[in-house]
Design a protein around this motif. Structure first.
Motif, PDB file in Angstrom:
ATOM      1  N   LEU A 183       6.606   6.765  -7.852  1.00 58.11           N
ATOM      2  CA  LEU A 183       7.262   6.779  -6.542  1.00 58.11           C
ATOM      3  C   LEU A 183       6.252   6.623  -5.411  1.00 58.11           C
ATOM      4  N   ASN A 184       5.060   7.182  -5.598  1.00 55.19           N
ATOM      5  CA  ASN A 184       4.010   6.955  -4.601  1.00 55.19           C
ATOM      6  C   ASN A 184       3.614   5.482  -4.562  1.00 55.19           C
ATOM      7  N   GLN A 185       3.621   4.835  -5.729  1.00 56.75           N
ATOM      8  CA  GLN A 185       3.330   3.402  -5.750  1.00 56.75           C
ATOM      9  C   GLN A 185       4.443   2.620  -5.061  1.00 56.75           C
ATOM     10  N   VAL A 186       5.696   3.047  -5.251  1.00 58.11           N
ATOM     11  CA  VAL A 186       6.814   2.423  -4.544  1.00 58.11           C
ATOM     12  C   VAL A 186       6.586   2.504  -3.036  1.00 58.11           C
ATOM     13  N   LEU A 187       6.193   3.677  -2.566  1.00 63.78           N
ATOM     14  CA  LEU A 187       5.955   3.865  -1.140  1.00 63.78           C
ATOM     15  C   LEU A 187       4.796   2.993  -0.657  1.00 63.78           C
ATOM     16  N   ALA A 188       3.714   2.978  -1.401  1.00 60.15           N
ATOM     17  CA  ALA A 188       2.562   2.155  -1.016  1.00 60.15           C
ATOM     18  C   ALA A 188       2.927   0.676  -1.035  1.00 60.15           C
ATOM     19  N   ASP A 189       3.690   0.242  -2.045  1.00 62.27           N
ATOM     20  CA  ASP A 189       4.105  -1.159  -2.127  1.00 62.27           C
ATOM     21  C   ASP A 189       5.020  -1.525  -0.963  1.00 62.27           C
ATOM     22  N   LEU A 190       5.850  -0.589  -0.547  1.00 64.63           N
ATOM     23  CA  LEU A 190       6.736  -0.827   0.594  1.00 64.63           C
ATOM     24  C   LEU A 190       5.922  -1.064   1.861  1.00 64.63           C
ATOM     25  N   LEU A 191       4.930  -0.209   2.118  1.00 68.67           N
ATOM     26  CA  LEU A 191       4.084  -0.379   3.303  1.00 68.67           C
ATOM     27  C   LEU A 191       3.355  -1.717   3.268  1.00 68.67           C
ATOM     28  N   GLU A 192       2.926  -2.118   2.068  1.00 73.96           N
ATOM     29  CA  GLU A 192       2.233  -3.403   1.941  1.00 73.96           C
ATOM     30  C   GLU A 192       3.193  -4.570   2.156  1.00 73.96           C
ATOM     31  N   ALA A 193       4.387  -4.485   1.554  1.00 76.38           N
ATOM     32  CA  ALA A 193       5.349  -5.583   1.666  1.00 76.38           C
ATOM     33  C   ALA A 193       5.786  -5.798   3.106  1.00 76.38           C
ATOM     34  N   LEU A 194       5.842  -4.731   3.889  1.00 72.58           N
ATOM     35  CA  LEU A 194       6.208  -4.842   5.304  1.00 72.58           C
ATOM     36  C   LEU A 194       4.997  -5.108   6.186  1.00 72.58           C
ATOM     37  N   ASP A 195       3.822  -5.204   5.554  1.00 77.64           N
ATOM     38  CA  ASP A 195       2.560  -5.502   6.250  1.00 77.64           C
ATOM     39  C   ASP A 195       2.299  -4.497   7.376  1.00 77.64           C
ATOM     40  N   LEU A 196       2.433  -3.218   7.031  1.00 75.89           N
ATOM     41  CA  LEU A 196       2.248  -2.151   8.001  1.00 75.89           C
ATOM     42  C   LEU A 196       0.820  -1.618   7.934  1.00 75.89           C
ATOM     43  N   HIS A 197       0.233  -1.392   9.100  1.00 74.06           N
ATOM     44  CA  HIS A 197      -1.102  -0.812   9.195  1.00 74.06           C
ATOM     45  C   HIS A 197      -1.074   0.301  10.238  1.00 74.06           C
ATOM     46  N   GLY A 198      -1.946   1.282  10.088  1.00 71.51           N
ATOM     47  CA  GLY A 198      -1.998   2.374  11.057  1.00 71.51           C
ATOM     48  C   GLY A 198      -0.701   3.158  11.119  1.00 71.51           C
TER      49      GLY A 198
ATOM     50  N   GLU B 207      -4.382   3.979   2.260  1.00 70.61           N
ATOM     51  CA  GLU B 207      -5.222   3.181   3.165  1.00 70.61           C
ATOM     52  C   GLU B 207      -4.461   2.665   4.382  1.00 70.61           C
ATOM     53  N   ARG B 208      -3.145   2.559   4.287  1.00 67.70           N
ATOM     54  CA  ARG B 208      -2.354   2.065   5.418  1.00 67.70           C
ATOM     55  C   ARG B 208      -1.840   3.203   6.316  1.00 67.70           C
ATOM     56  N   VAL B 209      -2.122   4.436   5.946  1.00 67.18           N
ATOM     57  CA  VAL B 209      -1.618   5.594   6.681  1.00 67.18           C
ATOM     58  C   VAL B 209      -2.702   6.132   7.597  1.00 67.18           C
ATOM     59  N   ALA B 210      -2.391   6.223   8.893  1.00 64.79           N
ATOM     60  CA  ALA B 210      -3.369   6.694   9.871  1.00 64.79           C
ATOM     61  C   ALA B 210      -3.105   8.126  10.307  1.00 64.79           C
ATOM     62  N   ARG B 211      -1.815   8.532  10.342  1.00 62.37           N
ATOM     63  CA  ARG B 211      -1.452   9.867  10.821  1.00 62.37           C
ATOM     64  C   ARG B 211      -0.324  10.420   9.956  1.00 62.37           C
ATOM     65  N   LEU B 212      -0.224  11.732   9.939  1.00 65.46           N
ATOM     66  CA  LEU B 212       0.841  12.398   9.193  1.00 65.46           C
ATOM     67  C   LEU B 212       1.627  13.334  10.108  1.00 65.46           C
ATOM     68  N   ILE B 213       2.928  13.352   9.908  1.00 66.12           N
ATOM     69  CA  ILE B 213       3.774  14.436  10.411  1.00 66.12           C
ATOM     70  C   ILE B 213       4.420  15.051   9.182  1.00 66.12           C
ATOM     71  N   VAL B 214       4.108  16.310   8.939  1.00 66.61           N
ATOM     72  CA  VAL B 214       4.571  16.982   7.727  1.00 66.61           C
ATOM     73  C   VAL B 214       5.588  18.050   8.120  1.00 66.61           C
ATOM     74  N   MET B 215       6.834  17.766   7.845  1.00 66.07           N
ATOM     75  CA  MET B 215       7.903  18.730   8.100  1.00 66.07           C
ATOM     76  C   MET B 215       8.144  19.530   6.833  1.00 66.07           C
TER      77      MET B 215
END
Length: 277
Positions: A73-88, A109-117
């Protein structure tokens, strides 16, 4: 609803606005609509993306051979960020804590900040009484179908073992019907949930993978609830101390789903963090 194709299957999402990306996750057996009350209150100047991950309320099943373990599932999330070409990306976690493990898996590598609820963390997988009931539902024949039907009955879903300790105030029928419809309709959606529920890592690994957040170098807001029972209050301060640039802020009179219980307070804290950092 837009769809992005990744190795595991098709992921549906909604988005609004333009600017730096903010990706808002959701909980198990929930979807992007849990953020509906907050979205109109968030500041302009950001691109808000709300995917529906394969956590039981996704519109269509993933591929039959998809890896939907915690790592998968973490790979799904990472692949999603890559497929949408998201950075920062500012990544917002709630209820499901598995996304916190991107750092442990080297996928952040594509995550710059976190909000953890309020979410699962450390050894609180699955969390509290609702988590234990989900495990029973995953393993018992027909258990998921029964649990989803029970969630549609207001008197039952307000019990602590269901959603009574997830939200401080009763959840609307139409919201919960939207969450439960895919799983009741499609056996493939239920199969996806069982894949995840039957593959949780050992307790020691869950703790170690949470503590890997000490290596996350970006700004982080831990936006916890002071009245929660399912996600321990002390986990909020523990996460804030663990994150090198973490800060803690508590939302009063809210349980896990604070974006539903206290949308104005949640939106205000998120807006301050997004604009100040």
């Amino acid at each position: 609803m837009p769809v992005v194709e990744i190795a595991a299957g098709r992921v549906h999402y909604v988005e609004q606005g333009e600017g730096p990306p903010v990706v808002l996750l959701h909980g198990l057996l929930m979807n992007h609509t849990q953020w509906d009350r907050v979205m109109p209150l968030l500041p302009e100047g950001f691109r808000y993306i709300r995917p529906t991950l394969p956590l039981g309320a996704h519109p269509e099943p993933m591929r039959a051979d998809a890896d939907l373990s915690m790592r998968g599932l973490n790979q799904v999330l990472a692949d999603l960020l890559e497929a949408l070409d998201l950075h920062g990306v500012t990544l917002v976690h709630t209820d499901w804590g598995g996304g916190l493990f991107l750092t442990a898996y080297g996928l952040d590598e594509r995550v710059a900040r976190l909000i953890v609820m309020p979410c699962e963390a450390f050894d609180n997988f699955p969390p509290g009484l609702p988590g234990k009931m989900t495990v029973v539902a995953v393993y018992a024949p027909g258990g998921l179908t029964l649990a989803l039907r029970q969630l549609r009955i207001p008197a039952l879903r307000r019990l602590p073992v269901m959603l009574g300790w997830m939200a401080r105030h009763p959840l609307p029928d139409d919201l919960v019907r939207g969450w439960t419809e895919p799983g009741l309709r499609d056996a493939g959606v239920r199969r996806d949930v069982r894949k995840y529920g039957k593959s949780l890592p050992p307790r020691a690994q869950l703790i170690a993978d949470t503590e890997a957040l000490r290596d996350f170098g970006g700004e982080a807001l831990v936006l916890w609830s002071s009245a929660g029972k399912v996600m321990p209050r002390e986990h909020g301060s523990r996460l804030a101390d663990l994150l090198p640039k973490g800060r803690l802020r508590e939302i009063d009179d809210a349980y896990v789903l604070s974006m539903i219980d206290q949308p104005a307070a949640v939106a205000g804290a998120m807006a301050e963090f997004l604009t100040d950092t």
